[in-house]
Design a protein around this motif. Structure first.
Motif, short mmCIF file in Angstrom:
data_model
loop_
_atom_site.label_atom_id
_atom_site.label_comp_id
_atom_site.label_asym_id
_atom_site.label_seq_id
_atom_site.Cartn_x
_atom_site.Cartn_y
_atom_site.Cartn_z
N PHE A 254 -21.82 12.02 9.11
CA PHE A 254 -21.41 13.40 8.47
C PHE A 254 -20.71 13.19 7.09
O PHE A 254 -20.72 14.17 6.47
N LEU A 255 -20.60 12.18 6.80
CA LEU A 255 -20.09 11.87 5.01
C LEU A 255 -21.57 12.10 4.24
O LEU A 255 -21.30 12.44 3.03
N LYS A 256 -22.80 12.18 4.95
CA LYS A 256 -23.95 12.14 4.15
C LYS A 256 -24.39 13.76 3.88
O LYS A 256 -24.20 14.50 5.01
N PRO A 257 -24.45 14.44 2.83
CA PRO A 257 -24.51 15.98 2.61
C PRO A 257 -25.65 16.17 3.38
O PRO A 257 -25.70 17.33 3.95
N GLU A 258 -26.75 15.63 3.63
CA GLU A 258 -28.08 16.00 4.28
C GLU A 258 -27.65 16.27 5.88
O GLU A 258 -28.09 17.20 6.21
N VAL A 259 -26.94 15.44 6.50
CA VAL A 259 -26.41 15.55 7.86
C VAL A 259 -25.50 16.57 7.96
O VAL A 259 -25.60 17.68 8.92
N ARG A 260 -24.47 16.91 6.95
CA ARG A 260 -23.75 18.23 7.06
C ARG A 260 -24.63 19.58 7.02
O ARG A 260 -24.03 20.21 7.64
N ARG A 261 -25.24 19.48 6.02
CA ARG A 261 -26.16 20.60 5.81
C ARG A 261 -27.07 20.90 7.05
O ARG A 261 -27.13 22.19 7.55
N TYR A 262 -27.61 19.79 7.66
CA TYR A 262 -28.26 20.16 8.93
C TYR A 262 -27.57 20.64 10.10
O TYR A 262 -28.19 21.77 10.49
N PHE A 263 -26.38 20.41 10.03
CA PHE A 263 -25.49 20.76 11.47
C PHE A 263 -24.84 22.46 10.83
O PHE A 263 -24.28 22.77 11.81
N LYS A 264 -24.95 22.44 9.76
CA LYS A 264 -24.12 23.87 9.32
C LYS A 264 -25.43 24.84 9.45
O LYS A 264 -24.97 26.03 9.26
N GLU A 265 -26.42 24.47 9.16
CA GLU A 265 -27.52 25.52 9.32
C GLU A 265 -27.60 26.07 10.90
O GLU A 265 -27.31 25.56 11.81
N ASP A 266 -28.28 27.60 10.82
CA ASP A 266 -28.44 28.07 12.01
C ASP A 266 -29.37 27.28 12.70
O ASP A 266 -30.60 26.89 12.23
N PRO A 267 -29.67 27.29 13.83
CA PRO A 267 -28.36 27.77 14.84
C PRO A 267 -27.19 26.83 14.90
O PRO A 267 -27.32 25.65 14.76
N LYS A 268 -25.92 27.18 14.86
CA LYS A 268 -24.70 26.61 14.56
C LYS A 268 -24.08 25.69 15.67
O LYS A 268 -24.64 26.24 16.93
N ILE A 269 -23.43 24.83 15.74
CA ILE A 269 -22.36 24.40 16.64
C ILE A 269 -21.38 24.85 16.74
O ILE A 269 -20.56 25.11 15.97
N HIS A 270 -20.90 25.19 18.18
CA HIS A 270 -19.64 26.05 18.60
C HIS A 270 -18.88 25.04 19.16
O HIS A 270 -19.16 24.15 19.62
N SER A 271 -17.46 25.06 18.86
CA SER A 271 -16.26 24.75 19.64
C SER A 271 -15.18 25.26 19.98
O SER A 271 -15.09 26.50 19.41
N LYS A 272 -14.13 24.77 20.70
CA LYS A 272 -12.97 25.63 20.86
C LYS A 272 -12.04 25.56 19.50
O LYS A 272 -12.22 24.41 18.91
N ILE A 273 -11.58 26.81 19.26
CA ILE A 273 -11.06 26.99 18.10
C ILE A 273 -9.37 26.66 18.10
O ILE A 273 -8.91 27.36 18.86
N ASP A 274 -8.90 25.78 17.32
CA ASP A 274 -7.53 25.70 17.14
C ASP A 274 -7.07 26.44 15.87
O ASP A 274 -7.57 26.53 14.88
N ASP A 275 -5.77 27.08 16.15
CA ASP A 275 -5.30 27.88 14.96
C ASP A 275 -4.19 27.10 14.18
O ASP A 275 -3.05 26.67 14.45
#
Length: 371
Positions: A254-275
C-alpha cells in the motif's frame, strides 16, 4: 443478486506466529485503518449480495466486535443482512468446526432456509477487489457445477501454501493439488467458489455421512473428474495474508501509489469508523513514503512504514521498513527496523529492535504508565 455469501473466517495459521495469539487472521489490521475481512465484506456488498454469513471460530472476539454493527457494509436491512455463526453446543454435537466443509455443514439449516439459487464462498484472509456478478455470469454461461476463482502467480514465488490448479483450453480444471511441495503449474486457487445452493447442500450432507470435513480436499479435489469444475482467472491485485511475510508484504504494497489508487477507486472498501483526530506531526518529525493513520502523534523520523491508529512516536526515534499496529507507545530514542510491532504495546525508551534480513514480531506488554 441471485446469490448469498459465505465468508470462511474461523481458521488459524502457525505461519502468523504471535500475531494471531490475540485475534483471528480475518481481523488482522490492513492499510492503517481496515481489517482484512473488510475487503471480502465490501466485495459482497458492492456486488449487491444482500445476505452474508460469516463463519468464525478461532480467537473470534475482536472479529465479532468489528462486525457488531453491520451498517458499515450496508447490511443493516430488513431483508437479508449479516449473520455470524460460531460453533454451538447442541444435544447432537459438541465439536468445534473440524474443517471448512464441517463448518458449513454445522450451519446447514441456514442454507436450507435461504431461497437464493447460488452461493458464493470466500475466505476472510485475502486482500482484493472483485465483482462477484462477473464470476456468477461466467459460472452460468459455462453451465459449471463449481467455479473456482484463480490467479497466475509469478514463476519465482513459493506457492506451496496454496491450492494449485491446472486447466485445459476450455478453462475446465483437470488437476487440483492442495499445498503441493512441487507444482507443475503456477495457477492458484484464491479460495473463492461459486456453486448452486442445493448442490452445496447435497455435497455437504454426503461429506458428513462419509466422515469428511474439508471443502477443498473432500469436495473439490474428490469431485474434479465427476463434476464440471471451471476456473475463472483474475489479473488484478490479490494477496493472502496468512503468514508473517505475506502480511508484511501486503501492508507494504500500500506504499505504492498504484496500489493505493486501485483500492481508493470505486467501488470502495468499507470499514467500521472510529472517531479519531487526524495524525499530528510535531516539530522534529520527518515522514517519508509512509502511511500514518488517524490518532497518531509523530515526533521523529518515519520511513517506508505503516503506522496504524493511535500510535505515539517519541523524540529522536527511527522507524524504518516497519509496521506498527494500533495503540502502540514508542519511547524516546527507540530504533525499529524490519519489524511488526503488536498492538497496544509499550516500547521503552532507548531500545533497539531489528529483524535483520527477516521480519521480527515485537511484543512488549510493559505497563505504560509505570515507565
Amino acid at each position: 443478486m441471485k446469490a448469498l455469501g459465505i465468508i470462511l473466517a474461523g481458521g488459524n495459521s502457525n505461519r502468523m506466529r504471535e500475531l494471531t495469539t490475540r485475534r483471528a487472521i480475518a481481523a488482522m489490521p490492513i492499510h492503517g485503518s481496515f481489517r482484512c475481512i473488510d475487503f471480502t465484506l465490501s466485495n459482497m456488498a458492492n456486488s449487491h449480495i444482500q445476505k452474508v454469513a460469516v463463519l468464525t471460530q478461532y480467537n473470534a472476539r475482536s472479529l465479532h466486535e468489528h462486525l457488531n454493527s453491520s451498517k458499515w457494509w450496508d447490511f443493516g436491512r430488513k431483508q437479508g443482512g449479516l449473520y455470524t455463526f460460531t460453533p454451538t453446543v447442541t444435544p447432537d454435537n459438541s465439536w468445534w468446526y473440524q474443517g471448512t466443509a464441517d463448518a458449513m455443514y454445522q450451519n446447514i439449516e441456514f442454507l436450507r432456509r435461504c431461497h437464493e439459487p447460488y452461493v458464493i464462498i470466500a475466505s476472510g484472509d485475502c486482500v482484493y477487489k472483485l465483482d462477484y456478478n462477473k464470476v456468477l455470469d461466467y459460472h452460468i454461461e459455462k453451465k459449471a457445477d463449481v467455479t473456482v476463482v484463480c490467479k497466475d502467480m509469478p514463476a519465482d514465488m513459493d506457492i506451496s501454501r496454496f491450492g494449485v490448479v491446472k486447466m485445459n483450453e476450455d478453462s475446465r480444471i483437470i488437476e487440483f493439488e492442495e499445498k503441493p511441495m512441487v507444482s507443475r503449474s503456477n495457477t492458484i486457487s484464491t479460495g473463492i467458489y461459486v456453486l448452486r445452493r442445493r448442490q452445496l447442500i447435497e455435497m455437504l450432507e454426503r461429506c458428513h455421512e462419509e466422515g469428511r470435513s474439508d471443502f477443498v480436499n473432500d469436495i473439490l479435489i474428490r469431485y474434479k473428474n465427476m463434476k464440471q469444475i471451471y476456473g475463472y482467472k483474475i489479473d488484478t491485485y490479490w494477496s493472502n495474508i496468512a503468514s508473517v511475510q505475506a502480511y508484511y508484504e501486503t501492508n507494504m504494497a500500500f506504499l505504492k501509489p498504484e496500489v493505493r489508487r486501485y483500492f481508493k477507486e470505486d467501488p470502495k472498501i468499507h470499514s467500521k469508523i472510529d472517531d479519531l483526530p487526524p495524525a499530528k506531526y510535531n516539530e522534529g518529525s520527518e515522514v517519508r513514503n509512509s502511511l500514518i493513520a488517524s490518532g497518531c502523534i509523530i515526533n521523529s523520523k518515519v520511513e517506508n512504514s505503516v503506522l496504524f491508529k493511535k500510535v505515539f512516536v517519541g523524540k529522536n526515534c527511527v522507524i524504518k521498513n516497519s509496521i506498527i499496529l494500533n495503540d502502540v507507545y514508542i519511547g524516546d530514542n527507540t530504533h525499529i527496523e524490519n519489524c511488526i510491532v503488536e498492538s497496544r504495546g509499550t516500547l521503552k525508551a532507548n531500545t533497539y529492535y531489528s529483524g535483520g534480513d527477516g521480519i521480527k514480531v515485537v511484543l512488549e506488554n510493559n505497563e505504560r504508565y509505570s515507565i
